[in-house]
Design a protein around this motif. Structure first.
Motif, PDB file in Angstrom:
ATOM      1  N   ALA A 539     -38.544  -5.968  66.564  1.00 15.28           N
ATOM      2  CA  ALA A 539     -38.702  -7.137  67.437  1.00 15.28           C
ATOM      3  C   ALA A 539     -37.344  -7.565  67.976  1.00 15.28           C
ATOM      4  O   ALA A 539     -37.216  -7.924  69.153  1.00 15.28           O
ATOM      5  CB  ALA A 539     -39.368  -8.274  66.683  1.00 15.28           C
ATOM      6  N   ARG A 540     -36.360  -7.536  67.127  1.00 17.51           N
ATOM      7  CA  ARG A 540     -35.019  -7.927  67.575  1.00 17.51           C
ATOM      8  C   ARG A 540     -34.506  -6.971  68.650  1.00 17.51           C
ATOM      9  O   ARG A 540     -33.911  -7.401  69.634  1.00 17.51           O
ATOM     10  CB  ARG A 540     -34.058  -7.965  66.393  1.00 17.51           C
ATOM     11  CG  ARG A 540     -32.669  -8.403  66.808  1.00 17.51           C
ATOM     12  CD  ARG A 540     -31.757  -8.752  65.659  1.00 17.51           C
ATOM     13  NE  ARG A 540     -30.494  -9.236  66.201  1.00 17.51           N
ATOM     14  CZ  ARG A 540     -30.281 -10.480  66.595  1.00 17.51           C
ATOM     15  NH1 ARG A 540     -31.252 -11.373  66.505  1.00 17.51           N
ATOM     16  NH2 ARG A 540     -29.124 -10.840  67.107  1.00 17.51           N
ATOM     17  N   GLU A 541     -34.770  -5.678  68.472  1.00 20.58           N
ATOM     18  CA  GLU A 541     -34.340  -4.699  69.474  1.00 20.58           C
ATOM     19  C   GLU A 541     -35.042  -4.927  70.801  1.00 20.58           C
ATOM     20  O   GLU A 541     -34.444  -4.778  71.874  1.00 20.58           O
ATOM     21  CB  GLU A 541     -34.623  -3.285  68.952  1.00 20.58           C
ATOM     22  CG  GLU A 541     -33.740  -2.877  67.783  1.00 20.58           C
ATOM     23  CD  GLU A 541     -34.170  -1.547  67.172  1.00 20.58           C
ATOM     24  OE1 GLU A 541     -35.206  -0.993  67.631  1.00 20.58           O
ATOM     25  OE2 GLU A 541     -33.490  -1.068  66.240  1.00 20.58           O
ATOM     26  N   MET A 542     -36.327  -5.291  70.720  1.00 19.67           N
ATOM     27  CA  MET A 542     -37.102  -5.552  71.942  1.00 19.67           C
ATOM     28  C   MET A 542     -36.528  -6.746  72.700  1.00 19.67           C
ATOM     29  O   MET A 542     -36.332  -6.696  73.924  1.00 19.67           O
ATOM     30  CB  MET A 542     -38.562  -5.792  71.573  1.00 19.67           C
ATOM     31  CG  MET A 542     -39.470  -6.145  72.727  1.00 19.67           C
ATOM     32  SD  MET A 542     -39.666  -7.946  72.895  1.00 19.67           S
ATOM     33  CE  MET A 542     -40.609  -8.298  71.408  1.00 19.67           C
ATOM     34  N   VAL A 543     -36.222  -7.828  71.992  1.00 19.40           N
ATOM     35  CA  VAL A 543     -35.650  -9.007  72.639  1.00 19.40           C
ATOM     36  C   VAL A 543     -34.235  -8.720  73.137  1.00 19.40           C
ATOM     37  O   VAL A 543     -33.850  -9.142  74.231  1.00 19.40           O
ATOM     38  CB  VAL A 543     -35.650 -10.203  71.667  1.00 19.40           C
ATOM     39  CG1 VAL A 543     -34.984 -11.414  72.318  1.00 19.40           C
ATOM     40  CG2 VAL A 543     -37.075 -10.564  71.254  1.00 19.40           C
ATOM     41  N   ALA A 544     -33.484  -7.981  72.340  1.00 17.84           N
ATOM     42  CA  ALA A 544     -32.108  -7.655  72.724  1.00 17.84           C
ATOM     43  C   ALA A 544     -32.068  -6.877  74.036  1.00 17.84           C
ATOM     44  O   ALA A 544     -31.175  -7.093  74.882  1.00 17.84           O
ATOM     45  CB  ALA A 544     -31.426  -6.853  71.616  1.00 17.84           C
ATOM     46  N   ALA A 545     -33.034  -5.989  74.237  1.00 19.03           N
ATOM     47  CA  ALA A 545     -33.085  -5.218  75.483  1.00 19.03           C
ATOM     48  C   ALA A 545     -33.332  -6.142  76.674  1.00 19.03           C
ATOM     49  O   ALA A 545     -32.724  -5.981  77.747  1.00 19.03           O
ATOM     50  CB  ALA A 545     -34.178  -4.158  75.399  1.00 19.03           C
ATOM     51  N   ALA A 546     -34.211  -7.136  76.483  1.00 23.23           N
ATOM     52  CA  ALA A 546     -34.477  -8.099  77.561  1.00 23.23           C
ATOM     53  C   ALA A 546     -33.247  -8.955  77.830  1.00 23.23           C
ATOM     54  O   ALA A 546     -32.932  -9.254  78.995  1.00 23.23           O
ATOM     55  CB  ALA A 546     -35.672  -8.968  77.193  1.00 23.23           C
ATOM     56  N   VAL A 547     -32.545  -9.373  76.781  1.00 27.85           N
ATOM     57  CA  VAL A 547     -31.330 -10.173  76.942  1.00 27.85           C
ATOM     58  C   VAL A 547     -30.260  -9.387  77.693  1.00 27.85           C
ATOM     59  O   VAL A 547     -29.550  -9.924  78.558  1.00 27.85           O
ATOM     60  CB  VAL A 547     -30.811 -10.655  75.573  1.00 27.85           C
ATOM     61  CG1 VAL A 547     -29.421 -11.278  75.708  1.00 27.85           C
ATOM     62  CG2 VAL A 547     -31.770 -11.656  74.948  1.00 27.85           C
ATOM     63  N   GLU A 548     -30.161  -8.091  77.381  1.00 23.46           N
ATOM     64  CA  GLU A 548     -29.190  -7.246  78.070  1.00 23.46           C
ATOM     65  C   GLU A 548     -29.511  -7.160  79.561  1.00 23.46           C
ATOM     66  O   GLU A 548     -28.607  -7.261  80.415  1.00 23.46           O
ATOM     67  CB  GLU A 548     -29.189  -5.842  77.459  1.00 23.46           C
ATOM     68  CG  GLU A 548     -28.136  -4.921  78.068  1.00 23.46           C
ATOM     69  CD  GLU A 548     -28.099  -3.561  77.404  1.00 23.46           C
ATOM     70  OE1 GLU A 548     -27.381  -2.676  77.911  1.00 23.46           O
ATOM     71  OE2 GLU A 548     -28.791  -3.370  76.377  1.00 23.46           O
ATOM     72  N   ASP A 549     -30.794  -6.995  79.883  1.00 18.61           N
ATOM     73  CA  ASP A 549     -31.204  -6.961  81.296  1.00 18.61           C
ATOM     74  C   ASP A 549     -30.911  -8.307  81.974  1.00 18.61           C
ATOM     75  O   ASP A 549     -30.489  -8.354  83.134  1.00 18.61           O
ATOM     76  CB  ASP A 549     -32.699  -6.646  81.402  1.00 18.61           C
ATOM     77  CG  ASP A 549     -33.017  -5.207  81.007  1.00 18.61           C
ATOM     78  OD1 ASP A 549     -32.092  -4.379  80.986  1.00 18.61           O
ATOM     79  OD2 ASP A 549     -34.200  -4.926  80.713  1.00 18.61           O
ATOM     80  N   LEU A 550     -31.169  -9.392  81.245  1.00 18.94           N
ATOM     81  CA  LEU A 550     -30.896 -10.732  81.777  1.00 18.94           C
ATOM     82  C   LEU A 550     -29.422 -10.894  82.085  1.00 18.94           C
ATOM     83  O   LEU A 550     -29.035 -11.355  83.179  1.00 18.94           O
ATOM     84  CB  LEU A 550     -31.335 -11.789  80.772  1.00 18.94           C
ATOM     85  CG  LEU A 550     -30.857 -13.224  81.043  1.00 18.94           C
ATOM     86  CD1 LEU A 550     -31.626 -13.817  82.215  1.00 18.94           C
ATOM     87  CD2 LEU A 550     -31.010 -14.091  79.800  1.00 18.94           C
ATOM     88  N   ASN A 551     -28.589 -10.563  81.122  1.00 20.17           N
ATOM     89  CA  ASN A 551     -27.144 -10.772  81.276  1.00 20.17           C
ATOM     90  C   ASN A 551     -26.570 -10.019  82.467  1.00 20.17           C
ATOM     91  O   ASN A 551     -25.579 -10.459  83.080  1.00 20.17           O
ATOM     92  CB  ASN A 551     -26.419 -10.363  79.994  1.00 20.17           C
ATOM     93  CG  ASN A 551     -26.627 -11.372  78.875  1.00 20.17           C
ATOM     94  OD1 ASN A 551     -27.024 -12.510  79.119  1.00 20.17           O
ATOM     95  ND2 ASN A 551     -26.369 -10.957  77.642  1.00 20.17           N
ATOM     96  N   ALA A 552     -27.201  -8.908  82.814  1.00 23.67           N
ATOM     97  CA  ALA A 552     -26.722  -8.123  83.953  1.00 23.67           C
ATOM     98  C   ALA A 552     -26.894  -8.878  85.270  1.00 23.67           C
ATOM     99  O   ALA A 552     -26.258  -8.529  86.272  1.00 23.67           O
ATOM    100  CB  ALA A 552     -27.466  -6.786  84.013  1.00 23.67           C
ATOM    101  N   THR A 553     -27.724  -9.916  85.270  1.00 15.66           N
ATOM    102  CA  THR A 553     -27.985 -10.679  86.503  1.00 15.66           C
ATOM    103  C   THR A 553     -27.230 -12.009  86.535  1.00 15.66           C
ATOM    104  O   THR A 553     -27.326 -12.731  87.524  1.00 15.66           O
ATOM    105  CB  THR A 553     -29.488 -10.982  86.627  1.00 15.66           C
ATOM    106  OG1 THR A 553     -29.886 -11.927  85.617  1.00 15.66           O
ATOM    107  CG2 THR A 553     -30.315  -9.716  86.484  1.00 15.66           C
TER     108      THR A 553
END
Length: 607
Positions: A539-553
């Motif tokens: 679950a943490r990896e799943m959220v972390a991937a979304a956070v990484e995509d967010l931070n790119a914007t």
């Protein structure tokens, strides 16, 4: 103060009487009764309101005396409210989730002399606190047990009213005629993040104004069908009730949130209002169902979404798609979007979103699917309806243009100021608090930061008090960041960003209990509890991937450096969200101080 939208009506009861004259035999309401839906015509509504009003008069309720309603959204709530106003009284709204102590504070502070209580559980709260509500003389219950003394049934109250109508046939019209435009109509207590809630005083003139202003927009007509599930204790639900009286559309009423999707297919509404969380949950469910259909179905879904978003972008820019894109959109509509619209009943013209900010990406998804979510804006203190996007003139990411008769000004510090017929008469028993938000020339200080575009549409960027200033001196608007992350990750229910006076931004997130179960099954984690899933590395990896995509914007100072998944959802019971699903940031911070502190372990990093 500038003249508001003019009206021939001097009160909501006067407006209701006119509606009955115009549409007496027309269907006004549908409501569930067991597995069936019952109907009421406008004439039947009038008869019920008369019985309730005269029943209250027989109990001693007089001009502008307060009568509380402690119940969920249902037909009886609306009838009780109409009866109170027709009797010349004023309605005090109380959420059914309010604690016994909270009920006692509102009833006592408002000076309510009668309270409508939904059932025995609500009556029990009032009994427990009876000594703390000295002016409360009677309780009227919808489904609870009457005691023949302090507690009467709604049927008993109406019987008293019908008896009085026979002996004094002119009395009801006299009561309606006696309700003045400046009389108090409603006391709505706002959910404060600290201390006791404040009672917002809304007069008959406030409700008449918003009803007329909504009618003038031409967005609703007498042929519309509204599905109303919103809490009527909240100003958003209440304004739609009043708007119905002016315009005459049919309303289907059912406050059971777990029935929303099923009811859409049965009621087949033409418009529905809701809070952003509802649209987020629908979006999450659609995404999950596409993923469950297998790799090919999900690939088609993603392609359709991309086509829909491009169509939405072009429409927002006032451009027409080329032939190739039109063909692709027709295919996407047949394969994906038409099914979604059928789930909404097949004739939905638009949704209305209010009470909190809607993530633009969520709005674009629906727009691309052929379903407009028209975002609006207003506060309890402005009788809810201040701005709304029009169906023929809307801009995603804004709350639209002001309603007729409402003025807007942006202060030097970016705060949105409003003036017009919707602005409250003040906070009940709190003149100093009233003076803090309403200037001498009538401008109401909303506490929201915003800007106007070239067409006069308002964009709310954040709450004035919620703006984050990092220790590096950079400002961050947390709601914008939170909305983007929820749009990127359909498994999240709440995101709360922190970083004020801190070196960087962090976030506490909660998982969506419905969609995370489906995710767990797809990731070989079926059977785990919510808390176990929240703590799981996958679950943490799943959220972390979304956070990484967010931070790119995001700009560097806005990025989420660290996050934590909370072991439970944020709840009304823990006082972390309001009944209208707004996040109480300070309470969340206080309740989860250890989790936040772990995100800032002795660091001096500054951005």
């Amino acid at each position: 103060m500038p003249a508001a939208t003019s009206s021939a009506f001097r009160s909501v009861p006067d407006m209701l009487r006119d509606r009955v004259r115009r549409s007496g035999d027309g269907e006004a309401f549908r409501y569930p009764d067991g597995d069936q839906w019952r109907t009421l015509t406008w004439s039947q509504v009038w008869e019920r309101a008369r019985a309730i009003a005269l029943g209250l008069h027989s109990l001693g309720v007089r001009s502008q005396q307060r009568c509380g309603i402690l119940a969920g959204t249902r037909m009886d709530w609306i009838l009780a409210d109409m009866g109170v106003m027709c009797a010349g009284g004023a309605t005090t709204t109380i959420y059914p989730t309010t604690t016994a102590e909270g009920c006692a504070y509102i009833v006592a502070d408002s000076g309510s002399v009668v309270v409508f209580a939904e059932d025995d559980a609500q009556i029990a709260k009032l009994r427990e606190q009876r000594a703390n509500m000295p002016e409360l003389t009677r309780v009227i219950t919808f489904d609870g047990t009457p005691d023949g003394d302090w507690v009467l049934s709604l049927a008993d109250l109406e019987a008293r009213g019908r008896e009085l109508a026979e002996s004094e046939p002119e009395l009801f019209d006299e009561l309606v005629d006696g309700v003045g435009i400046d009389d108090l109509a409603t006391l709505i207590y706002t959910s404060g993040t600290t201390g006791n809630p404040k009672g917002v005083r809304l007069a008959q003139s406030n409700w008449v104004y918003v009803a007329e202003a909504m009618h003038e927009t031409g967005e609703m007509s007498a042929e519309d069908v509204q599905y109303l599930w919103l809490p009527l204790s909240h100003v958003f639900g209440k304004v739609l009730q009043v708007g119905q009286i002016r315009t005459g559309y049919l309303t289907a009423v059912d406050g059971r949130i777990d029935r929303i999707v099923d009811n859409l297919a049965v009621v087949r509404p033409t418009f529905v209002a809701g809070a952003p969380r509802i649209f987020e949950k629908i979006y999450n469910k659609v995404v999950m169902q596409a993923k469950e259909g297998g790799e090919l179905k999900y690939k088609i879904f993603r392609w359709a979404c991309a086509v829909g978003l491009e169509i939405s972008r072009l429409q927002q820019e006032g451009k027409q798609p080329g032939l190739g894109l039109k063909v692709q959109h027709a295919i996407a509509d047949k394969l994906v979007f038409s099914t979604l619209r059928e789930k909404f009943g097949g004739r939905l013209r638009f949704f209305i979103s209010g009470s909190a900010a809607l993530a633009p990406d969520i709005a674009r998804f629906f727009h691309g699917a052929g379903v407009l979510v028209a975002e609006g804006y207003g506060l309890t203190e402005t009788t809810a309806a201040s701005f709304v996007n029009r169906t023929n003139d809307f801009r995603i990411g804004t709350v639209g243009q002001p309603l007729p008769g409402t003025e807007v000004r942006i202060a030097e510090d970016g705060e949105v100021l409003l003036r017009g017929g919707g602005v409250m008469r003040g906070y009940h028993n709190m003149p100093e608090a009233t003076a803090e938000v309403i200037s001498g020339d009538g401008w109401f200080h909303t506490g929201d930061i915003g800007e106007l575009d070239e067409a006069g549409r308002l964009r709310i960027t954040d709450r004035k008090k919620d703006l984050i200033k990092t220790s590096g001196g950079k400002y961050v608007a947390p709601q914008s960041v939170e909305g983007k992350l929820k749009a990127l990750c359909p498994y999240l229910s709440n995101v709360v960003v922190f970083g004020d006076k801190r070196p960087y931004c962090t976030a506490l997130v909660t998982l969506d209990e419905e969609s995370i179960v489906e995710w767990a099954q797809a990731n070989d984690l079926a059977g785990l509890s919510y808390a176990e899933l929240a703590a799981h590395e996958k679950a943490r990896e799943m959220v972390a991937a979304a956070v990484e995509d967010l931070n790119a914007t995001l700009n560097r100072h806005e990025t989420i450096k660290k996050f934590a998944i909370l072991p439970r959802e944020l709840t009304i019971e823990h006082n972390e969200v309001t009944p209208s699903l707004k996040i109480k940031r300070k309470v969340v911070a206080d309740n989860h101080v250890d989790a936040i502190d772990e995100l800032y372990p002795n660091t001096v990093e500054t951005i």
